[in-house]
Design a protein around this motif. Structure first.
Motif, PDB file in Angstrom:
ATOM      1  N   VAL A 106      10.049 -11.980  -2.268  1.00 51.83           N
ATOM      2  CA  VAL A 106       8.923 -11.045  -2.277  1.00 51.83           C
ATOM      3  C   VAL A 106       9.385  -9.657  -1.850  1.00 51.83           C
ATOM      4  CG1 VAL A 106       6.709 -10.473  -1.212  1.00 51.83           C
ATOM      5  CG2 VAL A 106       7.183 -12.830  -1.892  1.00 51.83           C
ATOM      6  N   TRP A 107      10.199  -9.607  -0.807  1.00 53.11           N
ATOM      7  CA  TRP A 107      10.719  -8.317  -0.340  1.00 53.11           C
ATOM      8  C   TRP A 107      11.506  -7.618  -1.449  1.00 53.11           C
ATOM      9  CZ3 TRP A 107       8.891  -5.763   3.529  1.00 53.11           C
ATOM     10  CH2 TRP A 107       8.426  -6.400   4.676  1.00 53.11           C
ATOM     11  N   ASP A 108      12.285  -8.421  -2.172  1.00 52.06           N
ATOM     12  CA  ASP A 108      13.079  -7.835  -3.270  1.00 52.06           C
ATOM     13  C   ASP A 108      12.160  -7.252  -4.347  1.00 52.06           C
ATOM     14  OD1 ASP A 108      15.406  -8.527  -2.021  1.00 52.06           O
ATOM     15  OD2 ASP A 108      15.730 -10.375  -3.173  1.00 52.06           O
ATOM     16  N   GLU A 109      11.075  -7.989  -4.660  1.00 46.86           N
ATOM     17  CA  GLU A 109      10.132  -7.513  -5.674  1.00 46.86           C
ATOM     18  C   GLU A 109       9.413  -6.249  -5.210  1.00 46.86           C
ATOM     19  OE1 GLU A 109       7.546 -10.763  -6.405  1.00 46.86           O
ATOM     20  OE2 GLU A 109       9.065 -11.997  -7.432  1.00 46.86           O
ATOM     21  N   ILE A 110       8.996  -6.245  -3.930  1.00 41.66           N
ATOM     22  CA  ILE A 110       8.298  -5.077  -3.394  1.00 41.66           C
ATOM     23  C   ILE A 110       9.236  -3.871  -3.351  1.00 41.66           C
ATOM     24  CG2 ILE A 110       7.150  -4.124  -1.352  1.00 41.66           C
ATOM     25  CD1 ILE A 110       6.102  -6.917  -0.747  1.00 41.66           C
ATOM     26  N   GLN A 111      10.480  -4.120  -3.015  1.00 42.05           N
ATOM     27  CA  GLN A 111      11.456  -3.035  -2.967  1.00 42.05           C
ATOM     28  C   GLN A 111      11.606  -2.382  -4.351  1.00 42.05           C
ATOM     29  OE1 GLN A 111      13.271  -1.955  -0.129  1.00 42.05           O
ATOM     30  NE2 GLN A 111      13.866  -0.266  -1.490  1.00 42.05           N
ATOM     31  N   LYS A 112      11.661  -3.228  -5.365  1.00 42.38           N
ATOM     32  CA  LYS A 112      11.784  -2.715  -6.731  1.00 42.38           C
ATOM     33  C   LYS A 112      10.558  -1.888  -7.119  1.00 42.38           C
ATOM     34  CE  LYS A 112      14.766  -6.469  -8.395  1.00 42.38           C
ATOM     35  NZ  LYS A 112      14.852  -7.671  -9.280  1.00 42.38           N
ATOM     36  N   LYS A 113       9.357  -2.374  -6.744  1.00 45.49           N
ATOM     37  CA  LYS A 113       8.133  -1.635  -7.044  1.00 45.49           C
ATOM     38  C   LYS A 113       8.086  -0.312  -6.281  1.00 45.49           C
ATOM     39  CE  LYS A 113       5.172  -5.520  -8.362  1.00 45.49           C
ATOM     40  NZ  LYS A 113       3.895  -6.227  -8.137  1.00 45.49           N
ATOM     41  N   PHE A 114       8.561  -0.341  -5.053  1.00 45.82           N
ATOM     42  CA  PHE A 114       8.600   0.869  -4.239  1.00 45.82           C
ATOM     43  C   PHE A 114       9.500   1.922  -4.886  1.00 45.82           C
ATOM     44  CE2 PHE A 114      10.765   3.142  -0.653  1.00 45.82           C
ATOM     45  CZ  PHE A 114       9.677   3.933  -0.284  1.00 45.82           C
ATOM     46  N   GLU A 115      10.663   1.485  -5.327  1.00 40.78           N
ATOM     47  CA  GLU A 115      11.604   2.410  -5.949  1.00 40.78           C
ATOM     48  C   GLU A 115      11.085   2.930  -7.284  1.00 40.78           C
ATOM     49  OE1 GLU A 115      15.135   0.088  -6.153  1.00 40.78           O
ATOM     50  OE2 GLU A 115      15.575   0.233  -3.992  1.00 40.78           O
ATOM     51  N   ALA A 116      10.263   2.114  -7.984  1.00 44.71           N
ATOM     52  CA  ALA A 116       9.719   2.519  -9.275  1.00 44.71           C
ATOM     53  C   ALA A 116       8.400   3.286  -9.138  1.00 44.71           C
ATOM     54  CB  ALA A 116       9.508   1.293 -10.160  1.00 44.71           C
ATOM     55  N   GLY A 117       7.892   3.412  -7.893  1.00 42.44           N
ATOM     56  CA  GLY A 117       6.639   4.120  -7.676  1.00 42.44           C
ATOM     57  C   GLY A 117       5.420   3.330  -8.090  1.00 42.44           C
ATOM     58  N   GLU A 118       5.556   2.003  -8.168  1.00 43.72           N
ATOM     59  CA  GLU A 118       4.443   1.155  -8.586  1.00 43.72           C
ATOM     60  C   GLU A 118       3.572   0.761  -7.394  1.00 43.72           C
ATOM     61  OE1 GLU A 118       5.954  -2.191 -10.678  1.00 43.72           O
ATOM     62  OE2 GLU A 118       7.108  -0.996 -12.127  1.00 43.72           O
ATOM     63  N   THR A 119       2.367   0.274  -7.686  1.00 40.27           N
ATOM     64  CA  THR A 119       1.447  -0.163  -6.635  1.00 40.27           C
ATOM     65  C   THR A 119       1.423  -1.682  -6.566  1.00 40.27           C
ATOM     66  OG1 THR A 119      -0.428  -0.176  -8.169  1.00 40.27           O
ATOM     67  CG2 THR A 119       0.012   1.880  -6.970  1.00 40.27           C
ATOM     68  N   ILE A 120       0.804  -2.204  -5.514  1.00 37.75           N
ATOM     69  CA  ILE A 120       0.643  -3.654  -5.380  1.00 37.75           C
ATOM     70  C   ILE A 120      -0.812  -3.966  -5.041  1.00 37.75           C
ATOM     71  CG2 ILE A 120       3.028  -4.026  -4.651  1.00 37.75           C
ATOM     72  CD1 ILE A 120       2.002  -4.328  -1.785  1.00 37.75           C
ATOM     73  N   ASP A 121      -1.258  -5.165  -5.423  1.00 35.74           N
ATOM     74  CA  ASP A 121      -2.596  -5.644  -5.065  1.00 35.74           C
ATOM     75  C   ASP A 121      -2.440  -6.741  -4.018  1.00 35.74           C
ATOM     76  OD1 ASP A 121      -3.723  -3.957  -6.925  1.00 35.74           O
ATOM     77  OD2 ASP A 121      -3.773  -5.478  -8.506  1.00 35.74           O
ATOM     78  N   ALA A 122      -3.276  -6.689  -2.992  1.00 33.04           N
ATOM     79  CA  ALA A 122      -3.178  -7.687  -1.930  1.00 33.04           C
ATOM     80  C   ALA A 122      -4.525  -7.841  -1.241  1.00 33.04           C
ATOM     81  CB  ALA A 122      -2.113  -7.279  -0.916  1.00 33.04           C
ATOM     82  N   PRO A 123      -4.862  -9.072  -0.796  1.00 31.89           N
ATOM     83  CA  PRO A 123      -6.118  -9.302  -0.078  1.00 31.89           C
ATOM     84  C   PRO A 123      -5.992  -8.927   1.398  1.00 31.89           C
ATOM     85  CG  PRO A 123      -4.957 -11.372  -0.356  1.00 31.89           C
ATOM     86  CD  PRO A 123      -4.150 -10.339  -1.088  1.00 31.89           C
ATOM     87  N   VAL A 124      -7.076  -8.443   1.960  1.00 33.34           N
ATOM     88  CA  VAL A 124      -7.116  -8.117   3.389  1.00 33.34           C
ATOM     89  C   VAL A 124      -7.403  -9.408   4.151  1.00 33.34           C
ATOM     90  CG1 VAL A 124      -8.281  -6.797   5.184  1.00 33.34           C
ATOM     91  CG2 VAL A 124      -7.924  -5.783   2.916  1.00 33.34           C
ATOM     92  N   THR A 125      -6.517  -9.775   5.056  1.00 37.47           N
ATOM     93  CA  THR A 125      -6.663 -11.035   5.787  1.00 37.47           C
ATOM     94  C   THR A 125      -7.179 -10.854   7.200  1.00 37.47           C
ATOM     95  OG1 THR A 125      -4.334 -10.913   6.450  1.00 37.47           O
ATOM     96  CG2 THR A 125      -4.852 -12.165   4.451  1.00 37.47           C
ATOM     97  N   GLN A 126      -6.908  -9.685   7.800  1.00 33.83           N
ATOM     98  CA  GLN A 126      -7.309  -9.464   9.187  1.00 33.83           C
ATOM     99  C   GLN A 126      -7.700  -8.015   9.410  1.00 33.83           C
ATOM    100  OE1 GLN A 126      -3.580 -11.339  11.037  1.00 33.83           O
ATOM    101  NE2 GLN A 126      -5.096 -11.597  12.655  1.00 33.83           N
ATOM    102  N   VAL A 127      -8.613  -7.834  10.365  1.00 39.34           N
ATOM    103  CA  VAL A 127      -8.927  -6.499  10.874  1.00 39.34           C
ATOM    104  C   VAL A 127      -8.403  -6.458  12.299  1.00 39.34           C
ATOM    105  CG1 VAL A 127     -10.751  -4.881  11.511  1.00 39.34           C
ATOM    106  CG2 VAL A 127     -10.976  -6.263   9.440  1.00 39.34           C
ATOM    107  N   VAL A 128      -7.468  -5.581  12.555  1.00 38.59           N
ATOM    108  CA  VAL A 128      -6.851  -5.482  13.875  1.00 38.59           C
ATOM    109  C   VAL A 128      -7.046  -4.078  14.417  1.00 38.59           C
ATOM    110  CG1 VAL A 128      -5.136  -7.261  13.388  1.00 38.59           C
ATOM    111  CG2 VAL A 128      -4.616  -4.874  12.871  1.00 38.59           C
ATOM    112  N   LYS A 129      -6.705  -3.891  15.662  1.00 39.43           N
ATOM    113  CA  LYS A 129      -6.827  -2.568  16.267  1.00 39.43           C
ATOM    114  C   LYS A 129      -5.927  -1.582  15.529  1.00 39.43           C
ATOM    115  CE  LYS A 129      -6.461  -0.120  20.664  1.00 39.43           C
ATOM    116  NZ  LYS A 129      -6.126  -0.218  22.109  1.00 39.43           N
ATOM    117  N   GLY A 130      -6.540  -0.575  14.988  1.00 35.95           N
ATOM    118  CA  GLY A 130      -5.755   0.466  14.327  1.00 35.95           C
ATOM    119  C   GLY A 130      -5.581   0.299  12.838  1.00 35.95           C
ATOM    120  N   GLY A 131      -6.162  -0.777  12.234  1.00 38.85           N
ATOM    121  CA  GLY A 131      -5.993  -0.903  10.792  1.00 38.85           C
ATOM    122  C   GLY A 131      -6.271  -2.289  10.238  1.00 38.85           C
TER     123      GLY A 131
END
Length: 423
Positions: A106-131
């Motif tokens: 997953v990290w490798d895939e995200i790294q590739k998307k980051f370098e290509a300027g792509e976005t990702i979709d993800a569900p919000v699992t928790q609300v914590v202090k600050g975000g």
């Protein structure tokens, strides 16, 4: 040593030498040999003759309630070596993980998307202090300042939602993934804003939603860009505070007054989409009609009374009471409800002449004086065309001069006082 023994020793040495070594961090294949106490899987590492252990929590990136739901004896798994258990090379055992191998992918895939300027979709699992914490295959964090383009008081509204994020920072070695949804919101709004600014023009009538209210007006969202309805353009009647007549989220129809693409500014009007208050005024307020109104302004020469939203008429000081009053403030107050009689209607000029005293009974004591002064008042009225009964709603004295408002009446009143003194 016999030749047979020598061959056996050579075969043993070759077998030992053919055993692949296992190092921390290696990706290996393993076959599930057994399920131990329903808590861990025992696997044989292919090509090594060595066994390893996969704890239940290391079988998946998602929580595992029952290990038997995830693996069974005979399954072939891709694993990463986490650490070694024991020191004996041949009989040693290793701690293995499926979860961390999946996370690495997953990290490798995200790294590739980051370098290509792509976005990702993800569900919000928790609300914590600050975000917010999101599940992007690995743990991602969204700082509160990067959730939206405006302050959000309650972050719980995002829990369970799947949002699109821009990758701001990624550091797999530290399991750090910082994401931003605000960047997505801003980009979408920028695209919509450009589209709206390219198509909208002065004179258009469109529908929008009240986005924000201020003391000086209301900002209306036109679908990607906000336009301002100044407080003076909300209604024909006077509006002290926009919040008195509008609320956030309300859908409104607006007319575009001007568009300034260079400054991203759009001026709007709500009142210009409404019926003109003076339309049909001759039918709504014919001469002789009795209406209820509200005193809006008091001046030295009379009172302005609103009889319909956006329609004000003048009750000249001489039409307030039968008895003499020094100023309208002596008998009237702003906001007071009064009944008035329509004396004159001038639709083109947006003027109404009104009377309060016409609806009151004349005091008996004032009858002789009024009869005596009647001819003078009639002459004065004829010479001045009743201009003291005409009012403009544009300004307190717009369209009037002192002579218009008082005329020869003041002179006649002074002469009458002089004659009385002589007598």
């Amino acid at each position: 040593m016999s030749e047979n023994n020598a061959n056996e020793n050579n075969d043993l040495l070759n077998a030992l030498n053919s055993i692949e070594t296992v190092n921390i961090g290696d990706v290996v294949k393993g076959e599930v040999l057994a399920i131990d106490d329903d808590k861990q899987a025992i696997v044989g590492i292919e090509g090594t003759g060595i066994e390893g252990v996969v704890p239940q929590k290391e079988l998946s990136t998602k929580p595992v309630a029952d290990i038997n739901d995830v693996v069974k004896v005979g399954d072939k798994l891709d694993l990463v070596v986490i650490s070694r258990i024991g020191n004996d090379k041949e009989g040693g055992s290793y701690l293995l993980s499926v979860r961390r191998l999946e996370a690495r992918k997953v990290w490798d895939e995200i790294q590739k998307k980051f370098e290509a300027g792509e976005t990702i979709d993800a569900p919000v699992t928790q609300v914590v202090k600050g975000g917010l914490v999101v599940d992007a295959g690995v743990r991602g964090f969204v700082p509160a300042s990067m959730i939206s383009d405006h302050f959000v008081e309650d972050l719980n509204q995002f829990k369970g939602q799947t949002l699109t994020f821009k990758i701001i920072e990624i550091e797999p070695s530290e399991n750090r993934l910082i994401l931003s949804h605000r960047a997505i919101v801003e980009e979408e709004k920028a695209a919509k804003r450009d589209e709206v600014l390219a198509t909208i023009k002065a004179g258009d009538t469109v529908t929008g939603t009240v986005a924000r209210l201020t003391n000086f007006g209301a900002f209306v969202d036109l679908g990607g860009v906000d336009g301002l309805v100044h407080v003076s353009e909300i209604a024909y009647e006077r509006v002290d505070k926009p919040s008195d007549v509008l609320k956030t989220g309300q859908e409104v129809k607006v007319k575009v007054l001007s568009v300034d693409p260079d400054r991203d500014r759009i001026s709007l009007s709500i009142k210009q989409t409404l019926p003109e208050p003076w339309d049909g005024i001759e039918e709504k307020a014919p001469e002789g009609a009795v209406l209820e109104g509200t005193v809006k302004r008091l001046t030295s020469f009379g009172a302005f009374v609103e009889v319909f939203p956006g329609v004000e008429g003048l009750v000249h000081i001489s039409q307030i009471a039968h008895e003499h009053i020094a100023t309208p403030n002596d008998v009237l107050s702003t906001g007071e409800k009064v009944n008035v009689k329509v004396l004159e209607v001038h639709p083109e000029a947006h003027r109404l002449a009104l009377s309060i005293k016409a609806l009151k009974e004349k005091p008996a004591s004032s009858e002789p004086e009024k009869k005596q002064s009647a001819p003078r008042r009639q002459n004065n009225n004829n010479s001045n065309n009743n201009r003291q009964n005409v009012v403009s709603t544009d300004d307190d004295d717009a369209g009037f001069t002192l002579g218009d408002l008082i005329g020869d009446q003041l002179k006649n009143a002074q002469n009458s006082d002089s004659d009385s003194d002589k007598d």
